[in-house]
Each structure stands twice: as C-alpha cells, then as structure tokens.
Design a protein around this motif. Structure first.
Motif, PDB file in Angstrom:
ATOM      1  N   ASP A  21      16.580  -8.373  -3.478  1.00 53.09           N
ATOM      2  CA  ASP A  21      16.051  -8.620  -4.809  1.00 53.09           C
ATOM      3  C   ASP A  21      16.920  -7.802  -5.761  1.00 53.09           C
ATOM      4  N   THR A  22      17.781  -8.480  -6.478  1.00 55.15           N
ATOM      5  CA  THR A  22      18.789  -7.740  -7.261  1.00 55.15           C
ATOM      6  C   THR A  22      18.182  -6.972  -8.440  1.00 55.15           C
ATOM      7  N   ARG A  23      16.878  -7.211  -8.697  1.00 56.75           N
ATOM      8  CA  ARG A  23      16.240  -6.408  -9.755  1.00 56.75           C
ATOM      9  C   ARG A  23      16.213  -4.932  -9.379  1.00 56.75           C
ATOM     10  N   VAL A  24      16.372  -4.665  -8.071  1.00 57.96           N
ATOM     11  CA  VAL A  24      16.369  -3.269  -7.625  1.00 57.96           C
ATOM     12  C   VAL A  24      17.514  -2.488  -8.287  1.00 57.96           C
ATOM     13  N   TRP A  25      18.586  -3.207  -8.666  1.00 57.82           N
ATOM     14  CA  TRP A  25      19.739  -2.519  -9.277  1.00 57.82           C
ATOM     15  C   TRP A  25      19.563  -2.272 -10.770  1.00 57.82           C
ATOM     16  N   ARG A  26      18.465  -2.811 -11.321  1.00 60.71           N
ATOM     17  CA  ARG A  26      18.263  -2.604 -12.763  1.00 60.71           C
ATOM     18  C   ARG A  26      16.978  -1.818 -13.037  1.00 60.71           C
ATOM     19  N   LEU A  27      16.434  -1.208 -11.995  1.00 63.70           N
ATOM     20  CA  LEU A  27      15.178  -0.481 -12.177  1.00 63.70           C
ATOM     21  C   LEU A  27      15.344   0.702 -13.132  1.00 63.70           C
ATOM     22  N   ARG A  28      14.337   0.927 -13.964  1.00 62.93           N
ATOM     23  CA  ARG A  28      14.377   2.091 -14.861  1.00 62.93           C
ATOM     24  C   ARG A  28      13.701   3.250 -14.148  1.00 62.93           C
ATOM     25  N   ARG A  29      14.392   4.375 -14.194  1.00 61.60           N
ATOM     26  CA  ARG A  29      13.909   5.514 -13.410  1.00 61.60           C
ATOM     27  C   ARG A  29      13.251   6.607 -14.253  1.00 61.60           C
ATOM     28  N   GLY A  30      13.138   6.415 -15.544  1.00 59.69           N
ATOM     29  CA  GLY A  30      12.524   7.434 -16.391  1.00 59.69           C
ATOM     30  C   GLY A  30      13.570   8.443 -16.853  1.00 59.69           C
ATOM     31  N   ALA A  31      13.216   9.195 -17.909  1.00 64.09           N
ATOM     32  CA  ALA A  31      14.208  10.068 -18.546  1.00 64.09           C
ATOM     33  C   ALA A  31      14.453  11.350 -17.754  1.00 64.09           C
ATOM     34  N   ASP A  32      13.435  11.799 -17.025  1.00 63.70           N
ATOM     35  CA  ASP A  32      13.598  13.077 -16.304  1.00 63.70           C
ATOM     36  C   ASP A  32      14.377  12.857 -15.024  1.00 63.70           C
ATOM     37  N   LEU A  33      15.507  13.512 -14.913  1.00 61.29           N
ATOM     38  CA  LEU A  33      16.323  13.318 -13.705  1.00 61.29           C
ATOM     39  C   LEU A  33      15.698  14.008 -12.508  1.00 61.29           C
ATOM     40  N   VAL A  34      15.244  15.248 -12.750  1.00 57.47           N
ATOM     41  CA  VAL A  34      14.662  16.029 -11.653  1.00 57.47           C
ATOM     42  C   VAL A  34      13.457  16.788 -12.201  1.00 57.47           C
ATOM     43  N   GLN A  35      12.387  16.812 -11.450  1.00 57.52           N
ATOM     44  CA  GLN A  35      11.208  17.574 -11.860  1.00 57.52           C
ATOM     45  C   GLN A  35      10.628  18.293 -10.653  1.00 57.52           C
ATOM     46  N   ALA A  36       9.906  19.382 -10.916  1.00 55.00           N
ATOM     47  CA  ALA A  36       9.290  20.105  -9.787  1.00 55.00           C
ATOM     48  C   ALA A  36       7.850  20.452 -10.128  1.00 55.00           C
ATOM     49  N   TRP A  37       7.016  20.446  -9.109  1.00 53.02           N
ATOM     50  CA  TRP A  37       5.599  20.786  -9.238  1.00 53.02           C
ATOM     51  C   TRP A  37       5.291  21.882  -8.210  1.00 53.02           C
ATOM     52  N   LYS A  38       4.388  22.786  -8.584  1.00 55.92           N
ATOM     53  CA  LYS A  38       4.062  23.864  -7.630  1.00 55.92           C
ATOM     54  C   LYS A  38       3.286  23.365  -6.425  1.00 55.92           C
ATOM     55  N   ARG A  39       2.599  22.243  -6.605  1.00 53.07           N
ATOM     56  CA  ARG A  39       1.855  21.662  -5.485  1.00 53.07           C
ATOM     57  C   ARG A  39       2.143  20.167  -5.410  1.00 53.07           C
ATOM     58  N   PRO A  40       2.115  19.597  -4.215  1.00 55.78           N
ATOM     59  CA  PRO A  40       2.343  18.153  -4.127  1.00 55.78           C
ATOM     60  C   PRO A  40       1.111  17.380  -4.621  1.00 55.78           C
ATOM     61  N   PRO A  41       1.285  16.129  -5.010  1.00 61.25           N
ATOM     62  CA  PRO A  41       0.166  15.337  -5.520  1.00 61.25           C
ATOM     63  C   PRO A  41      -0.664  14.746  -4.390  1.00 61.25           C
ATOM     64  N   SER A  42      -1.212  15.623  -3.548  1.00 63.31           N
ATOM     65  CA  SER A  42      -1.985  15.149  -2.396  1.00 63.31           C
ATOM     66  C   SER A  42      -2.936  16.249  -1.963  1.00 63.31           C
ATOM     67  N   LYS A  43      -4.075  15.819  -1.430  1.00 69.38           N
ATOM     68  CA  LYS A  43      -5.063  16.816  -0.987  1.00 69.38           C
ATOM     69  C   LYS A  43      -4.912  17.143   0.491  1.00 69.38           C
ATOM     70  N   ILE A  44      -3.942  16.546   1.157  1.00 69.44           N
ATOM     71  CA  ILE A  44      -3.765  16.834   2.592  1.00 69.44           C
ATOM     72  C   ILE A  44      -3.436  18.315   2.769  1.00 69.44           C
ATOM     73  N   GLU A  45      -4.091  18.926   3.729  1.00 72.49           N
ATOM     74  CA  GLU A  45      -3.884  20.356   4.051  1.00 72.49           C
ATOM     75  C   GLU A  45      -2.429  20.620   4.426  1.00 72.49           C
ATOM     76  N   LEU A  46      -1.851  21.642   3.815  1.00 75.76           N
ATOM     77  CA  LEU A  46      -0.426  21.898   4.078  1.00 75.76           C
ATOM     78  C   LEU A  46      -0.146  22.281   5.529  1.00 75.76           C
ATOM     79  N   GLN A  47      -1.101  23.013   6.116  1.00 73.92           N
ATOM     80  CA  GLN A  47      -0.881  23.439   7.516  1.00 73.92           C
ATOM     81  C   GLN A  47      -0.833  22.249   8.458  1.00 73.92           C
ATOM     82  N   GLU A  48      -1.734  21.330   8.193  1.00 73.77           N
ATOM     83  CA  GLU A  48      -1.808  20.111   8.998  1.00 73.77           C
ATOM     84  C   GLU A  48      -0.516  19.292   8.823  1.00 73.77           C
ATOM     85  N   LEU A  49      -0.069  19.269   7.576  1.00 74.62           N
ATOM     86  CA  LEU A  49       1.145  18.536   7.245  1.00 74.62           C
ATOM     87  C   LEU A  49       2.362  19.179   7.907  1.00 74.62           C
TER      88      LEU A  49
END
Ligand SMILES: O=C(O)CCC(=O)C(=O)O
Ligand SMILES: [Fe+2]
Length: 298
Positions: A21-49
């Motif tokens: 699907d050649t639309r994959v080559w025209r996808l918009r990725r947003g203005a922020d190239l790289v971002q970081a968060w102190k916690r992942p967006p998930s409630k899964i226990e880190l130890q288990e992960l």
C-alpha cells in the motif's frame, strides 16, 4: 530486527502480502521527531514485563500483533497499549485504524545485553528500522510509523537518534543506498536506559546504541514496539487471538497501488549531560561517510 522466517514467509506469500500500500510512504509522522516519557503508556507491571522480555530476547525475532487482536500475554497487551497510545496521540481514531484492516498493528521484540559482553557487543550499530524481509526480497524500504523503546533496567549504553540523514524518497519509497543530508547539522537525541523510560521516535530516523557512551555497566533490557500503519511487515509471526465482537469485523484493506555517520575530523567533542535521562542536542555535525551507508541491521 531479523525475522525467523522462511517457513513463515510462505504463509504470508499465500496471503499475497507482498502488495504494497504505497500510502505507507506518504504517512505523516507528526512534528516531534523524538519524545520521552518517564513511564510507558501501559498498566502492565514492569517486573512481569522484564521477565517476559528476557525470555523474548532469547528468540532474537520479532512478532506481529494486529491492532484489534485479543492479547493473550502481558507483552502482547503492552504492545497494543503502546500502539493505541501513539495512534491516538497522532490523531488516528479507532474507526480509521479499523479501515486499515490487517495493515495496522504492532511489531514487538526485546533486546538484552548482559553487561558481561565486550563493549562492542553491548551496543548496536546505526540503522533504520524497516521491513527487513521486504528489503531482502524486493529491495523496497518501508519504515514503521513510529519506533518505540521501553527500558526495563537501569544500565547500559544510551539510545541515540538523529534527525538526519534520512533515506532519499523516490516513487518506489525510500532508497536504501541513498541516505541524504539536507543540512550540514543534525539534531541528536540521547536517552539513557532507566527502568520505565519510554522513548518514541519517527520511524524513518537513523538510530543506534553506541557502546562507548555507556555510563553504567550491567544488564541492558529493552522492549521494542514499532507502530505500523498501511503496512504489515512480511515474514513476522503473528501473535494474539482473533478480535472479539467488540473489536468489530476488520474490512479487507485495498492497497493504493497494486550509515554510517562520522563526526567531522577535528570537530568539537560533545559531552553528554549525564544528569538528564533524555537530551536533545542541537547542531551536531554529521558527515556523509566516504564509505556510504553501512547497511547495519537491528
Ligand atoms: O535498544 C534500544 O535502545 C534500541 C534497539 C533498536 O533500535 C532495535 O532493536 O532496532
Ligand atoms: Fe532500531
């Protein structure tokens, strides 16, 4: 990430997944190239992960979980939490995602370095994330929409991501042997592993893990989830159960149409601010290597 896959590729061939699907080559990725968060967006226990990621890293391959599959393990649930968080953040509604059918989902794998290996082996070469088998089989490059890394230990070398070079775009997608520097200077983003740190970067960016920049030696454990829209990487083993009624029926998607960087000699050395986990360094000098792109793989 390398795929397992001759046997698996057969399976995807029969589903004719080689249509791009050649639309994959025209996808918009947003203005922020790289971002970081102190916690992942998930409630899964880190130890288990972490326990699951250690196991996953032994297989040295990655898995595919469709956007609306039913997760059957903590890693699968985590991958979908990350997938939906980033899709939402970039304005993709569930309705639009469903319209992509099988071409929306997450690729998940784990990377572990024990800390006992030699320094060169504790890092990872510069590379672009891409559909590896598609490149091998068809010489086409498709990048994920977003690459993410979640760290599950407090040691090891940092992840570095560069704003350029990126691969020159052509009608048939990015050209693997033509990394392009638009400007003399690049931005570099540096993230030191720390438990729960979650980093996301635009899927077309050059990145790697330079072992020489490690500041504390020990186990380095990362769980990687890449977000794919308008494309399902070929040859990945699928995981997760079929979607429930609530997930709705998935429509068939119709396809649109069936480095190496080297600081300049004599340039100033950059000292990394070790006090912060995540830093954005502006105006880093990046030169096109005489030897061209090194074609490293994850
Ligand atoms: O472990 C990391 O920080 C990055 C890993 C990566 O880029 C990859 O596996 O493709
Ligand atoms: Fe990567």
């Amino acid at each position: 990430m390398r795929r397992p896959a001759a046997a698996l590729r057969k399976e995807s061939d029969s589903e004719s997944e080689l249509e791009i699907d050649t639309r994959v080559w025209r996808l918009r990725r947003g203005a922020d190239l790289v971002q970081a968060w102190k916690r992942p967006p998930s409630k899964i226990e880190l130890q288990e992960l972490a326990a699951a990621a250690r196991k996953l890293s032994k297989g040295a391959c990655s898995y595919w979980i469709p956007a609306f599959a039913q997760p059957t393990t903590p890693v699968q649930r985590f991958a979908l939490d990350v997938f939906h968080f980033h899709c939402r953040r970039l304005g993709w509604t569930p309705k639009r995602l469903k319209a992509l059918g099988k071409n929306a989902g997450a690729e998940v794998w784990a990377q572990r370095r024990s800390g006992k290996e030699r320094q060169e082996r504790r890092g990872m070469n510069w590379h672009f994330d891409k559909d590896e088998d598609l490149l091998d089989d068809c010489e086409l490059v498709v990048h994920p929409l977003i690459g993410t890394a979640t760290y599950l230990s407090d040691a090891g070398a940092p992840l570095m991501v560069f704003s350029q070079p990126t691969l020159q775009m052509s009608e048939d997608g990015p050209l693997y042997h033509e990394p392009r520097l638009r400007r003399r200077q690049s931005d570099a983003f540096v993230a030191f592993p720390q438990k729960a740190l979650h980093v996301a970067f635009s899927g077309q960016l050059l990145h790697g893990v330079p072992g020489v920049l490690e500041h504390s030696r020990g186990e380095r454990l990362a769980l990687l989830v890449n977000v794919w829209l308008h494309h399902r990487p070929i040859g990945l083993e699928r995981c997760g159960a079929e979607p429930t009624e609530r997930g709705g029926r998935l429509p068939n998607n119709s396809p649109g149409r069936s480095l190496c960087f080297r600081p300049k000699r004599g340039s100033e050395t950059v000292s990394l601010p070790m006090t912060s986990l995540f830093s954005h360094l502006r105006c880093v000098q990046v030169n096109r290597s005489k030897h061209g792109h090194n074609g490293c793989q994850s």
